[in-house]
Design a protein around this motif. Structure first.
Motif, PDB file in Angstrom:
ATOM      1  N   LYS A  29       0.828  -1.206   0.000  1.00 56.35           N
ATOM      2  CA  LYS A  29       0.000   0.000   0.000  1.00 56.35           C
ATOM      3  C   LYS A  29       0.865   1.260   0.000  1.00 56.35           C
ATOM      4  O   LYS A  29       0.606   2.211  -0.716  1.00 56.35           O
ATOM      5  N   GLN A  30       1.928   1.227   0.819  1.00 56.80           N
ATOM      6  CA  GLN A  30       2.742   2.442   1.002  1.00 56.80           C
ATOM      7  C   GLN A  30       3.985   2.532   0.113  1.00 56.80           C
ATOM      8  O   GLN A  30       4.595   3.595   0.005  1.00 56.80           O
ATOM      9  N   GLY A  31       4.394   1.392  -0.468  1.00 53.61           N
ATOM     10  CA  GLY A  31       5.624   1.393  -1.274  1.00 53.61           C
ATOM     11  C   GLY A  31       6.885   1.485  -0.441  1.00 53.61           C
ATOM     12  O   GLY A  31       7.937   1.877  -0.942  1.00 53.61           O
ATOM     13  N   ARG A  32       6.764   1.114   0.849  1.00 55.64           N
ATOM     14  CA  ARG A  32       7.915   1.185   1.763  1.00 55.64           C
ATOM     15  C   ARG A  32       8.100  -0.161   2.468  1.00 55.64           C
ATOM     16  O   ARG A  32       7.107  -0.819   2.800  1.00 55.64           O
ATOM     17  N   PRO A  33       9.361  -0.563   2.730  1.00 52.67           N
ATOM     18  CA  PRO A  33       9.594  -1.863   3.369  1.00 52.67           C
ATOM     19  C   PRO A  33       9.304  -1.846   4.872  1.00 52.67           C
ATOM     20  O   PRO A  33       9.530  -0.829   5.540  1.00 52.67           O
ATOM     21  N   PHE A  34       8.819  -2.943   5.352  1.00 50.92           N
ATOM     22  CA  PHE A  34       8.634  -3.156   6.801  1.00 50.92           C
ATOM     23  C   PHE A  34       7.920  -1.985   7.489  1.00 50.92           C
ATOM     24  O   PHE A  34       8.462  -1.366   8.404  1.00 50.92           O
ATOM     25  N   VAL A  35       6.718  -1.706   7.026  1.00 51.26           N
ATOM     26  CA  VAL A  35       5.921  -0.665   7.685  1.00 51.26           C
ATOM     27  C   VAL A  35       4.663  -1.236   8.345  1.00 51.26           C
ATOM     28  O   VAL A  35       3.897  -0.499   8.950  1.00 51.26           O
ATOM     29  N   GLY A  36       4.460  -2.566   8.223  1.00 49.41           N
ATOM     30  CA  GLY A  36       3.327  -3.213   8.893  1.00 49.41           C
ATOM     31  C   GLY A  36       3.744  -3.678  10.284  1.00 49.41           C
ATOM     32  O   GLY A  36       4.739  -3.190  10.838  1.00 49.41           O
ATOM     33  N   PRO A  37       3.000  -4.618  10.851  1.00 52.98           N
ATOM     34  CA  PRO A  37       3.304  -5.104  12.204  1.00 52.98           C
ATOM     35  C   PRO A  37       4.735  -5.652  12.341  1.00 52.98           C
ATOM     36  O   PRO A  37       5.414  -5.376  13.339  1.00 52.98           O
ATOM     37  N   ALA A  38       5.206  -6.387  11.341  1.00 57.98           N
ATOM     38  CA  ALA A  38       6.585  -6.912  11.410  1.00 57.98           C
ATOM     39  C   ALA A  38       7.585  -5.756  11.417  1.00 57.98           C
ATOM     40  O   ALA A  38       8.611  -5.811  12.108  1.00 57.98           O
ATOM     41  N   GLY A  39       7.258  -4.719  10.688  1.00 56.64           N
ATOM     42  CA  GLY A  39       8.145  -3.554  10.628  1.00 56.64           C
ATOM     43  C   GLY A  39       8.230  -2.827  11.953  1.00 56.64           C
ATOM     44  O   GLY A  39       9.296  -2.324  12.338  1.00 56.64           O
ATOM     45  N   GLN A  40       7.100  -2.793  12.664  1.00 58.60           N
ATOM     46  CA  GLN A  40       7.133  -2.134  13.981  1.00 58.60           C
ATOM     47  C   GLN A  40       8.055  -2.894  14.932  1.00 58.60           C
ATOM     48  O   GLN A  40       8.792  -2.299  15.715  1.00 58.60           O
ATOM     49  N   LEU A  41       8.004  -4.232  14.809  1.00 57.80           N
ATOM     50  CA  LEU A  41       8.917  -5.023  15.653  1.00 57.80           C
ATOM     51  C   LEU A  41      10.365  -4.839  15.193  1.00 57.80           C
ATOM     52  O   LEU A  41      11.278  -4.722  16.021  1.00 57.80           O
ATOM     53  N   LEU A  42      10.563  -4.779  13.875  1.00 58.13           N
ATOM     54  CA  LEU A  42      11.930  -4.552  13.374  1.00 58.13           C
ATOM     55  C   LEU A  42      12.473  -3.229  13.915  1.00 58.13           C
ATOM     56  O   LEU A  42      13.644  -3.154  14.322  1.00 58.13           O
TER      57      LEU A  42
END
Ligand code: URA
Length: 186
Positions: A47-60
């Motif tokens: 949706k955003q065109g950016r890596p790791f911005v969903g729930p996994a991204g918040q943990l990352l």
């Protein structure tokens, strides 16, 4: 890097282009010496065109913060730049067709450390026979670069028991970064 991103934005080499909303080329500091590589974009990333911005991204983000890193200090990319439908694992052919983009990103950034997030990244980058539970936390040195695999943040969300091992891996990454910094000070 801009030229690589432009090429990715119009890529139609594999069928994933037909279901994507946005390509997710990767982002971060191109002058960094550490790259993190995941498997492929999920719904929010598409949706955003950016890596790791969903729930996994918040943990990352939390994992990075735990070793005094953040997105301004690292580069984050994926094996495939377009979302596989239903977040399935990328097909071998999709990954092989997309890998030249990642290799070009490596060539621009020339990282000294590459962290593979999960088994898909580890298998395509380090060794096709890697088993994440067995081989995570092991350093592999090749072509003047140190590679390590750790659990994908999504795996940690599914099974928080794995967080202890992931923390050991993050500490090991911090140590190696410090070692590299100390060597370049000499
Ligand atoms: N999972 C991945 O492997 N990559 C992303 O960018 C997001 C989730």
């Amino acid at each position: 890097m801009e030229a690589i991103k432009s090429a990715i934005s119009v890529c139609r080499k594999c069928p994933l282009y037909s279901t994507r909303h946005n390509v997710v080329p990767g982002e971060g500091n191109i002058h960094t010496n550490i790259m993190f590589v995941g498997e492929g974009p999920g719904q929010e990333e598409d949706k955003q065109g950016r890596p790791f911005v969903g729930p996994a991204g918040q943990l990352l983000d939390k994992m990075l913060a735990a070793i005094n890193l953040d997105r301004t200090k690292v580069y984050i990319a994926n094996i495939v730049k377009c979302r596989p439908p239903q977040n399935r694992v990328p097909e071998e052919e999709e990954a092989q067709l997309c890998l030249p983009y990642l290799r070009k990103q490596f060539a621009v950034i020339k990282p000294q450390i590459v962290v593979c997030l999960g088994s898909t990244a580890a298998r395509y980058i380090i060794d096709c026979n890697i088993r994440i539970t067995r081989d995570r936390g092991t350093w592999y040195d090749k072509m003047g670069c140190s590679f390590i695999a750790t659990y994908h943040p999504s795996a940690l969300l599914r099974d928080p028991e794995k967080k202890k091992d992931a923390w050991e891996d993050m500490k090991s990454i911090r140590e190696r970064l410090d070692l590299i910094a100390a060597q370049s000070d000499k």
